[in-house]
Design a protein around this motif. Structure first.
Motif, PDB file in Angstrom:
ATOM      1  N   UNK A  35       0.808  -1.207   0.000  1.00 29.01           N
ATOM      2  CA  UNK A  35       0.000   0.000   0.000  1.00 29.01           C
ATOM      3  C   UNK A  35       0.843   1.258   0.000  1.00 29.01           C
ATOM      4  N   UNK A  36       1.941   1.243   0.767  1.00 30.36           N
ATOM      5  CA  UNK A  36       2.847   2.386   0.789  1.00 30.36           C
ATOM      6  C   UNK A  36       3.414   2.638  -0.601  1.00 30.36           C
ATOM      7  N   UNK A 167      -4.900   0.155   3.578  1.00 32.25           N
ATOM      8  CA  UNK A 167      -4.308   1.067   4.566  1.00 32.25           C
ATOM      9  C   UNK A 167      -2.798   1.067   4.399  1.00 32.25           C
ATOM     10  N   UNK A 168      -2.247   1.991   3.637  1.00 33.85           N
ATOM     11  CA  UNK A 168      -0.799   2.034   3.407  1.00 33.85           C
ATOM     12  C   UNK A 168      -0.013   2.059   4.720  1.00 33.85           C
ATOM     13  N   UNK A 169       1.049   1.293   4.766  1.00 33.29           N
ATOM     14  CA  UNK A 169       1.861   1.200   5.970  1.00 33.29           C
ATOM     15  C   UNK A 169       1.566  -0.054   6.763  1.00 33.29           C
ATOM     16  N   UNK A 210     -15.897  -4.419   2.607  1.00 38.38           N
ATOM     17  CA  UNK A 210     -16.298  -3.675   3.799  1.00 38.38           C
ATOM     18  C   UNK A 210     -15.578  -2.332   3.945  1.00 38.38           C
ATOM     19  N   UNK A 211     -14.322  -2.258   3.519  1.00 40.77           N
ATOM     20  CA  UNK A 211     -13.510  -1.082   3.817  1.00 40.77           C
ATOM     21  C   UNK A 211     -13.219  -0.172   2.627  1.00 40.77           C
ATOM     22  N   UNK A 229      -2.705  12.008   6.538  1.00 40.19           N
ATOM     23  CA  UNK A 229      -2.712  10.869   7.451  1.00 40.19           C
ATOM     24  C   UNK A 229      -1.925   9.705   6.888  1.00 40.19           C
ATOM     25  N   UNK A 230      -2.091   9.468   5.585  1.00 45.07           N
ATOM     26  CA  UNK A 230      -1.350   8.390   4.931  1.00 45.07           C
ATOM     27  C   UNK A 230       0.150   8.667   4.962  1.00 45.07           C
ATOM     28  N   UNK A 231       0.527   9.925   4.761  1.00 43.04           N
ATOM     29  CA  UNK A 231       1.946  10.271   4.826  1.00 43.04           C
ATOM     30  C   UNK A 231       2.495   9.960   6.219  1.00 43.04           C
TER      31      UNK A 231
END
Length: 281
Positions: A35-36, A167-169, A210-211, A229-231
């Motif tokens: 994801x990242x 969800x990256x990370x 779901x997400x 937030x992702x950063x």
């Protein structure tokens, strides 16, 4: 599409395949998040739009993402075995190379986060997400609980795999290794074991259903807050995989790690420059 973009189309296709291969590698290799890398390569949002509304966005999103999917499959199932060898043989330099790649792309992430302006609270979002990931990954690293590998646990593995893209990370390897599920899950995927693939696929599909819509809606309504937030997640996840001890273990090891970091940063800057020239908006 401009004339310049037409001339670069074959190169763009190959470039997207390479990006997909890196994302596939990031999904399977310990400490790295697919994801990242999808965020870093600027294809996270279209992937999320496709996952959240597959029927509506199929015609517009699938064609340009086909090379990414091809590369992802190659990276996940094929090249990962080769790079896994280097991670086992030379773990610290390999991880440092990825850290350099991620670090070199941070300026482009901040550029993209400011595309729609900087909303009030964006940097608060960055810091809060960073703290949450530090706490979560730090807790997992300290945990020593192991779970038996079975149908239910592979459902959880599929959830973690999908979460690492949504969800990256959230590297699924980082989530599964403390529980003793990483090796059997990856081995099962590599050997096409349906006792692993079926529950893993179900868990991943349910997670996406779901997400994905919720995450895509978050971007539509709170772009700046969500992207900052992702950063924060990217920065925290990157710091958590830095092999600090290897920098003090020996002078030679320190030099090699620094070289790998520098090479990663330079490669990232070159990729960003190339991407800005051929990317089709």
């Amino acid at each position: 599409m401009t004339k310049k973009q037409n001339k670069n189309t074959p190169m763009l296709f190959l470039f997207r395949v390479v990006q997909g291969a890196f994302i596939g590698l990031g999904a399977v290799l310990p400490g790295i998040s697919g994801g990242v890398l999808s965020v870093i390569f600027g294809i996270y949002k279209p992937i999320m739009e496709l996952l959240s509304n597959p029927f509506k966005n199929f015609k517009t999103h699938v064609p340009p993402l086909i090379p990414v999917f091809i590369g992802g499959a190659v990276g996940f199932l094929g090249i990962a075995n080769l790079l896994a060898f280097f991670l086992n043989k030379y773990p610290d330099p390999s991880v440092c190379l990825f850290i350099g790649l991620i670090s070199g792309m941070l300026p482009s992430l901040f550029r993209e986060a400011r595309e729609e302006g900087v909303a009030k609270g964006s940097y608060v979002s960055l810091v809060v997400c960073m703290i949450v990931i530090f706490a979560l990954l730090g807790g997992l690293n300290m945990a020593s609980v192991e779970i038996e590998a079975n149908f239910i646990s592979y459902l959880f593995c599929g959830f973690c795999l999908a979460l690492s893209v949504i969800a990256p990370g959230m590297s699924f390897s980082t989530l599964l290794m403390p529980l003793g599920l990483y090796t059997p899950f990856v081995d099962g995927i590599g050997h096409l074991d349906f006792q692993v693939l079926i529950p893993g696929g179900i868990g991943a599909l349910v997670t996406v259903i779901c997400l994905a819509k919720a995450v895509n809606a978050l971007f539509d309504h709170f772009y700046s807050l969500a992207f900052h937030g992702i950063i924060g997640i990217v920065i925290a996840a990157t710091v958590m995989i830095i092999p600090f001890s290897s920098f003090t273990a020996s002078v030679t090891g320190c030099i090699v790690n620094i070289i790998c970091l520098v090479v990663g940063v330079i490669a990232a800057l070159l990729l960003d420059k190339f991407n800005s020239r051929v990317e089709v908006k």
